[in-house]
Design an enzyme around this catalytic site. Structure first.
Site, PDB file in Angstrom:
ATOM      1  N   CYS A  40      40.391 -12.400  87.229  1.00 23.93           N
ATOM      2  CA  CYS A  40      39.205 -13.133  86.785  1.00 23.93           C
ATOM      3  C   CYS A  40      38.611 -12.590  85.497  1.00 23.93           C
ATOM      4  O   CYS A  40      37.767 -13.242  84.881  1.00 23.93           O
ATOM      5  CB  CYS A  40      38.143 -13.139  87.884  1.00 23.93           C
ATOM      6  SG  CYS A  40      37.472 -11.501  88.234  1.00 23.93           S
ATOM      7  N   GLU A 341      52.644  38.872  86.988  1.00 31.85           N
ATOM      8  CA  GLU A 341      51.260  39.113  87.388  1.00 31.85           C
ATOM      9  C   GLU A 341      51.123  38.659  88.838  1.00 31.85           C
ATOM     10  O   GLU A 341      50.804  37.501  89.097  1.00 31.85           O
ATOM     11  CB  GLU A 341      50.298  38.346  86.472  1.00 31.85           C
ATOM     12  CG  GLU A 341      50.398  38.782  85.028  1.00 31.85           C
ATOM     13  CD  GLU A 341      49.628  37.856  84.083  1.00 31.85           C
ATOM     14  OE1 GLU A 341      49.087  38.365  83.096  1.00 31.85           O
ATOM     15  OE2 GLU A 341      49.572  36.639  84.351  1.00 31.85           O
ATOM     16  N   ASP A 370      47.803  29.449  83.074  1.00 30.27           N
ATOM     17  CA  ASP A 370      48.462  28.929  81.874  1.00 30.27           C
ATOM     18  C   ASP A 370      49.953  28.706  82.092  1.00 30.27           C
ATOM     19  O   ASP A 370      50.626  28.212  81.198  1.00 30.27           O
ATOM     20  CB  ASP A 370      48.245  29.876  80.696  1.00 30.27           C
ATOM     21  CG  ASP A 370      47.946  29.134  79.411  1.00 30.27           C
ATOM     22  OD1 ASP A 370      47.373  28.031  79.483  1.00 30.27           O
ATOM     23  OD2 ASP A 370      48.291  29.645  78.333  1.00 30.27           O
ATOM     24  N   LYS A 511      48.317  30.493  72.994  1.00 30.24           N
ATOM     25  CA  LYS A 511      48.448  31.527  74.019  1.00 30.24           C
ATOM     26  C   LYS A 511      47.119  31.796  74.737  1.00 30.24           C
ATOM     27  O   LYS A 511      46.432  30.875  75.145  1.00 30.24           O
ATOM     28  CB  LYS A 511      49.031  32.802  73.389  1.00 30.24           C
ATOM     29  CG  LYS A 511      50.409  32.569  72.761  1.00 30.24           C
ATOM     30  CD  LYS A 511      50.955  33.806  72.088  1.00 30.24           C
ATOM     31  CE  LYS A 511      52.310  33.519  71.432  1.00 30.24           C
ATOM     32  NZ  LYS A 511      52.841  34.681  70.721  1.00 30.24           N
ATOM     33  N   ASP A 733      40.966  39.451  70.645  1.00 38.89           N
ATOM     34  CA  ASP A 733      39.708  40.089  71.018  1.00 38.89           C
ATOM     35  C   ASP A 733      39.034  40.752  69.814  1.00 38.89           C
ATOM     36  O   ASP A 733      37.816  40.618  69.633  1.00 38.89           O
ATOM     37  CB  ASP A 733      39.935  41.105  72.139  1.00 38.89           C
ATOM     38  CG  ASP A 733      41.175  41.968  71.894  1.00 38.89           C
ATOM     39  OD1 ASP A 733      41.772  41.848  70.811  1.00 38.89           O
ATOM     40  OD2 ASP A 733      41.531  42.763  72.778  1.00 38.89           O
TER      41      ASP A 733
END
Length: 1033
Positions: A40, A341, A370, A511, A733
């Site tokens: 419609c 890890e 990630d 990364k 960092d």
């Protein structure tokens, strides 16, 4: 978005969103915004639950409800596209042929659809537009200045909640896709832990009274006045180093500079003519060492300690009978590869975060996967279930640390200070629960070892969206949250969110820095806490009050507004007692960082750091009040004249310049170019105090969360250039902290007595050298980039000079490897060629060398005195400076030059966090790497040189031993510094100590040569040569 919405996967670029429920097939919703019925042409509405109406669960062909009901009632009752018979949906009348339903029929509610929709609508708006419960919110009028074009109306700060969602009913959880209930806030059993804990505020007041010495009864008025007085006091203070320790240290530094000047004067004016090449090389190396020492030494000129007052923080922001005023904090944890890890390590980090001593409604934990691993996803699901038992146990008995693996392995008296009779029983039961939890996690890891050919399949047959780790949609799953998950005692739990950003071929993902920026954006859309704390997956919370320690600086009314981040020192578990390879790095964390804290603040070291969100967004710190100019009368010419007209104009100009910086930005800045094309996210960046921006619907909020983690979101924006974690180096960092300091922000170094966080470090020699190589290569990349501290940031002039010295040192220290390699080769060359780098030294000139050596070691001893670092830790640091300098740093310089000149990039593997079953088993494991070649060569050459020099002295007689001692001292200096490296090469010695092996080889070589020289078994056939000895026979 709600916890029961399941795993949400989508791609903004492809305009797709998939909501994977518990045991249902995925429903693909295309063109979520403005979808029209294909029959419609009207817009497709929502279901009674607030979901987008989907008529056919098989193909998702867009049909509105009126057309769907007409087709079922009057038509063929099948989908026009896939020809599957329409199933009856909730709220629709039955027709002939519908299957019998076992659940409760809702036929009696058929005519209450509009009422239900209205109820849902009001509930959603109440959640989205409610007033903030943080206790920090301002009146609505103060926030009405946000541009309507961005906020979509009047923007108001609200509580950091996920709104009640509209995707799916509450369903039972499964192993692979556990979905947690998400009731509304006013549901029974949703009270905060802090409200249920009896006497929580009262206990803090009692502790404060004891601290103040007010043990006896006092009048209430005096007590209130004393509390108000205490609340007005600063939340922290600087503790300067005692002058008896710091003043001699500074005097020795100045004396060392003077001695260096005389030393270089002597070295340059007294060349060695028969070894000019060796002399010149040594002088150049020594000058470079002196420059490097100056850059490292002077930022330590003003070291300070700091002290926090947690009781004042509670008195000021946690008053009885009032809303908790502490600021919310978003925790970021990042992981990539579950094989390197381990999920159990990550789970311990998550559990320690969920159990921190902080109001639960103020804590949100985001895990960035990630690697898009289903193993990590399932492990997080198991972790969320175990947290429901672990968190109340931690808070009930106030245990430390709150990572179960490390708590249960502590070799201490765990009954100390425990008075509750049930503690032993509950601890035993909790340990059993944790062991069962470990078995489940280990089973998931074992299952993930071998990937099926068709990829991972979830329990209901749905393919895992992240099967292709380089080409997958963005994924979000809420496991816990306020009104979304409760512990076994009915208390709320902090939010826990799984995030895996979208990845597609052809896009640069940057990364770890890119993953952290994705977390910044998705957290801004969902919770938008004003502060963020990032941790590596192997760094758990060791001190449950660590967040409160940081808030003593960030929420301080005087100091806090100009603080961009609070950095905690890194502490490590699992390191051998002698710390062979200086893994603890205490010289840097306890000496250098304290020195920087006295200037403009410590550098950011990648983990254990609490950020101010506004500083990451590229805003400048607030300007402090300007000092009033000196006013003089017209009759005094020596102080200059004051022009009243100019002063009036200046006041007007200052008033115009004093307007709010963000109001000026709103009219001048192109928000899309700066932050990206998300109106909800851009609105959140304007909220200094945090809070979720208003959204038209939960579906829109969820769509924005998927949007901001899409792989193309950062295109043509300032992300990674001026905002968030800065791109351009694998040590993002250092760059990120440097940019903030260049804008004028300052940072704080916080060292609580109980370490805030603890992590793991590679104790194997090869792994350690590879880790140092990655850091050094990042520094070389920064040195050759536009962000090099040598030339960046001079225009603004907001970076202090001693702070710039420290940043320059962090980028040029790898280049010291060239001088160090040459200098460590000189002793062997001198021994083998019978030449030396210095001329014959007179008695007077020897004073230069004696003074230099005394100043070097006196500086080190005085540093240890004011810092508290042990002499063994200092010596290990000196040894590894040589080991790393002639191996990892050297390769970093070579690879950095190849990248800059030839464009050859280097790929690094993630440092393994897995632990060996045997204590320090990794310490003795030998792993070959090319990084071992330079130090091995230097060590062998110097050992050969020592043997050759001693044998030559034996050959030439007594007079040659004098010059030999200087060369031997030089060679032994190299060998002693490389001794830990030699131990690492030789591996485990079960019986014979390494030092015995070394001396055995050395002495055996010397005595062998001596034996050959004496040769007692050969008869002398000729006497002395009369021409040589001068004896007239």
């Amino acid at each position: 978005m709600e916890a029961s919405a399941g795993l949400v996967a989508g791609s903004h670029n492809r305009n797709e969103l998939v909501v994977i429920h518990n045991h249902e097939e995925p429903k693909q919703l295309k063109n979520l915004d403005g979808q029209f019925c294909e029959i419609c042409g009207d817009q497709i509405g929502l279901t009674v639950d607030g979901d987008l109406f989907v008529a056919c669960n098989e193909c998702g062909f867009p049909v509105c409800r009126p057309c769907y009901e007409y087709e079922r009632r009057e038509g063929t009752q099948v989908c026009p596209q896939c020809k599957t018979r329409y199933k009856r949906l909730k709220g629709s009348p039955r027709v002939e042929g519908d299957d019998d339903e076992e659940d409760v029929d809702d036929i009696e509610h058929e005519f209450n659809i509009e009422d239900e929709e209205e109820k849902n609508k009001h509930l959603t708006e109440a959640m989205l537009h409610g007033k903030m419960t943080f206790g920090r919110g301002r009146d609505d009028e103060e926030n009405s200045n946000f541009p309507p074009v961005i906020a979509g109306g009047r923007s108001r700060p609200v509580s950091g909640e996920f709104p009640v969602g509209a995707y799916g009913d509450q369903m039972a959880s499964s192993l692979h896709k556990r979905v947690h209930p998400y009731p509304v806030p006013d549901e029974p059993g949703s009270a905060r832990w802090d409200e249920k804990k009896e006497g929580g505020w009262k206990d803090r007041m009692d502790e404060w009274k004891v601290h103040q010495g007010n043990l006896g009864p006092e009048p209430d008025d005096d007590m209130d006045a004393a509390m108000l007085d205490e609340a007005r006091q600063p939340l922290s203070r600087k503790v300067p180093i005692a002058s008896s320790k710091i003043n001699p240290y500074r005097m020795v530094i100045v004396a060392r500079l003077v001695i260096l000047a005389f030393f270089f004067r002597y070295r340059i004016l007294n060349p060695v003519h028969d070894a000019i090449g060796l002399w010149l090389t040594s002088v150049v190396c020594e000058i470079w060492f002196a420059i490097s020492w100056i850059l490292d030494q002077f930022p330590k000129w003003l070291p300070i300690d700091r002290e926090t007052y947690l009781d004042r923080l509670s008195i000021r922001y946690e008053r009885e009978g009032e809303p908790n005023m502490l600021a919310p904090v978003d925790f970021f944890v990042s992981t990539v590869d579950p094989m390197k890890e381990p999920p159990l390590v990550t789970a311990n980090t998550i559990l320690s975060i969920l159990a921190v001593d902080y109001p639960v409604e103020k804590i949100s934990c985001y895990l960035s996967d990630d690697g898009a691993s289903m193993c990590t996803f399932e492990a997080l699901s198991e972790t969320a279930e175990f947290a429901k038992k672990w968190v109340p146990f931690c808070k009930k008995f106030d245990i430390e640390p709150r990572a179960p693996e490390f708590y249960f392995t502590l070799k201490i008296d765990y009954l100390k200070d425990k008075v509750q009779p049930t503690f032993v029983k509950e601890r035993r039961a909790m340990k059993r629960e944790y062991e069962e939890f470990k078995v489940r996690i280990n089973a998931l890891v074992a299952k993930a070892q071998k990937v099926p050919p068709e990829g991972w399949i979830m329990q209901d047959g749905t393919p895992w969206p992240g099967n292709n780790t380089r080409d997958h949609p963005g994924m979000i799953q809420v496991f816990l949250g306020h009104s979304g998950g409760h512990d076994v005692e009915g208390n709320e739990l902090p939010r826990l969110v799984y995030v895996s950003r979208e990845k597609r071929p052809g896009f640069q993902h940057h990364k770890k820095a890119g993953a952290m920026n994705a977390l910044v954006r998705v957290s801004a859309v969902l919770t938008n806490a004003p502060f963020m704390l990032n941790l590596d997956c192997d760094h758990y919370v060791n001190n449950s009050k660590a967040v409160r320690e940081a808030m003593c600086f960030l929420m301080d009314p005087q100091l806090g507004k100009r603080v961009c981040y609070v950095q905690f020192p890194q502490r490590f578990d699992g390191i051998d007692r002698h710390d062979r390879y200086a893994n603890r790095n205490t010289v840097f964390f306890d000496i250098n960082m304290k020195g920087l804290d006295g200037i403009q603040g410590p550098v950011y070291v990648g983990t254990g750091c609490v950020f101010r969100r506004q500083a990451l967004y590229g805003y400048n710190p607030p300007k402090g009040p300007k000092r009033p100019k000196m006013v003089s009368c017209d009759c005094c010419p020596c102080f200059g004249r004051r022009k009243k007209k100019n002063a009036k104009n200046g006041a007007i100009t200052e008033a115009l310049q004093g307007d709010d910086e963000k109001e000026q930005l709103m009219s001048e800045m192109n928000f899309e170019k700066k932050f990206g094309q998300s109106a909800i996210f851009v609105t959140s960046t304007l909220m200094e105090e945090g809070g979720v921006p208003p959204s038209s619907s939960p579906a829109a909020l969820l769509k924005e969360a998927i949007h901001v983690i899409s792989c193309g979101y950062e295109d043509k924006t300032e992300w990674g250039l001026e905002l968030g974690w800065i791109y351009g180096s694998i040590t993002e960092d250092i760059l990120t902290g440097f940019k903030m300091h260049c804008r004028g922000w300052r940072s704080i170094y916080c060292m609580p007595k109980l370490p805030a966080f603890k992590g793991s470090a590679p104790i194997n020699l090869s792994d350690r050298l590879n880790q140092v190589l990655r850091w050094a290569l990042g520094s070389v990349e920064i040195f050759f980039s536009r962000h090099s501290p040598l030339w960046y940031g001079h225009k603004e002039g907001k970076l202090k000079w001693l702070e710039r010295f420290a940043y320059v040192n962090t980028t040029i220290y790898p280049f010291t490897s060239l001088a160090l390699l040459a200098y460590c080769s000189l002793p062997a060359i001198c021994l083998l060629t019978d030449k030396f780098i210095m001329p014959e030294i007179s008695t007077f000139s020897s004073l230069y060398f004696i003074g230099l050596f005394l100043s070097i070691y006196t500086t080190g001893i005085l540093e240890l005195r004011w810092s508290g670092v042990s002499i063994e830790e200092w010596w290990r640091n000196e040894q590894f400076w040589v080991i790393g300098g002639i191996s990892a740093h050297l390769f970093a310089v070579i690879q950095g030059l190849l990248k800059v000149l030839a464009g050859i990039d280097t790929k690094f593997a993630v440092t393994s966090k897995a632990t060996d079953d045997e204590d320090f088993g990794e310490l003795y494991a030998f792993k070959w790497t090319t990084l071992l070649i330079p130090p091995t060569t230097i060590l062998i050459v110097n050992l050969v040189g020592v043997v050759a020099g001693v044998s030559d002295a034996i050959n030439n007689g007594y007079q040659s031993w004098g010059p030999l001692f200087g060369k031997l001292f030089f060679a032994f200096w190299v060998i002693v510094h490389l001794y830990p490296f030699l131990k690492g090469l030789m591996g485990r010695q079960n019986r014979t100590p390494t030092i015995v092996v070394i001396w055995s080889v050395l002495l055996a070589s010397i005595f062998s040569l001596l034996w050959v020289r004496i040769d007692p078994f050969v008869m002398k056939t000729r006497g002395p040569d009369t021409k040589q000895c001068g004896i007239n026979c």
